[in-house]
Motif scaffolding. Structure first.
Motif, PDB file in Angstrom:
ATOM      1  N   LYS A  97      -7.804  -3.184   7.151  1.00 44.47           N
ATOM      2  CA  LYS A  97      -6.822  -2.810   6.134  1.00 44.47           C
ATOM      3  C   LYS A  97      -6.003  -1.662   6.684  1.00 44.47           C
ATOM      4  N   GLN A 103      -2.353  -3.090   3.504  1.00 46.62           N
ATOM      5  CA  GLN A 103      -2.072  -4.457   3.931  1.00 46.62           C
ATOM      6  C   GLN A 103      -3.237  -4.953   4.794  1.00 46.62           C
ATOM      7  N   CYS A 118       0.794  -1.988  11.825  1.00 46.52           N
ATOM      8  CA  CYS A 118       0.869  -2.699  10.554  1.00 46.52           C
ATOM      9  C   CYS A 118       2.159  -3.505  10.479  1.00 46.52           C
ATOM     10  N   LYS A 120       3.495  -4.598   7.878  1.00 48.56           N
ATOM     11  CA  LYS A 120       4.247  -4.336   6.643  1.00 48.56           C
ATOM     12  C   LYS A 120       4.979  -2.994   6.692  1.00 48.56           C
TER      13      LYS A 120
END
Ligand code: ZN
Length: 129
Positions: A97, A103, A118, A120
């Motif tokens: 995560k 995310q 990440c 996102k």
């Protein structure tokens, strides 16, 4: 025809009403199996609530409540879907995560310590894969 006119402008049977009814019937079964008669009150309350929902004219409120239920169900089923996928892919992928936006990220297993970016929010963090 009479019933149709009676139900016009009313909420009708929705998923929440059905769920409450099923739960109430289950409670009734448990109540009679355990011979706990006061539990029948829960059954009657459930039936009454389901009926109240079905006949309610406050459609906005009832739809909101039903929508909330559907969202809950969806989030629970998707959580189970993710858990299933994690188990299925445990030999090939690891799931992390993102520490900043939560995310879920999936990386291949066995690459040692890697820096994950990440997808996102672009946050970079390192984990052992
Ligand atoms: Zn992120």
């Amino acid at each position: 025809m009479g019933l149709q006119r009676f139900m016009y402008g009313r909420n009708g049977v929705d998923q929440l009403a059905v769920l409450v009814l099923i739960a109430s019937v289950l409670v009734l079964f448990v109540a009679s199996a355990l011979k706990v008669s006061w539990l029948q009150v829960v059954y009657y309350a459930g039936v009454f609530y389901a009926l109240y929902r079905t006949l309610s004219r406050d459609l906005v409120k009832r739809r909101k409540e039903n929508h909330l239920l559907l969202q809950k169900v969806k989030s629970v089923t998707s959580w189970f879907g993710i858990q299933k996928r994690i188990v299925q892919e445990r030999k090939t992928h690891r799931h992390f995560k993102c520490p900043s936006c939560k995310q879920r990220l999936r990386v291949p297993v066995g690459k040692g310590k890697i820096t994950i970016t990440c997808s996102k929010c672009g946050e970079k963090f390192s984990r052992k894969s």
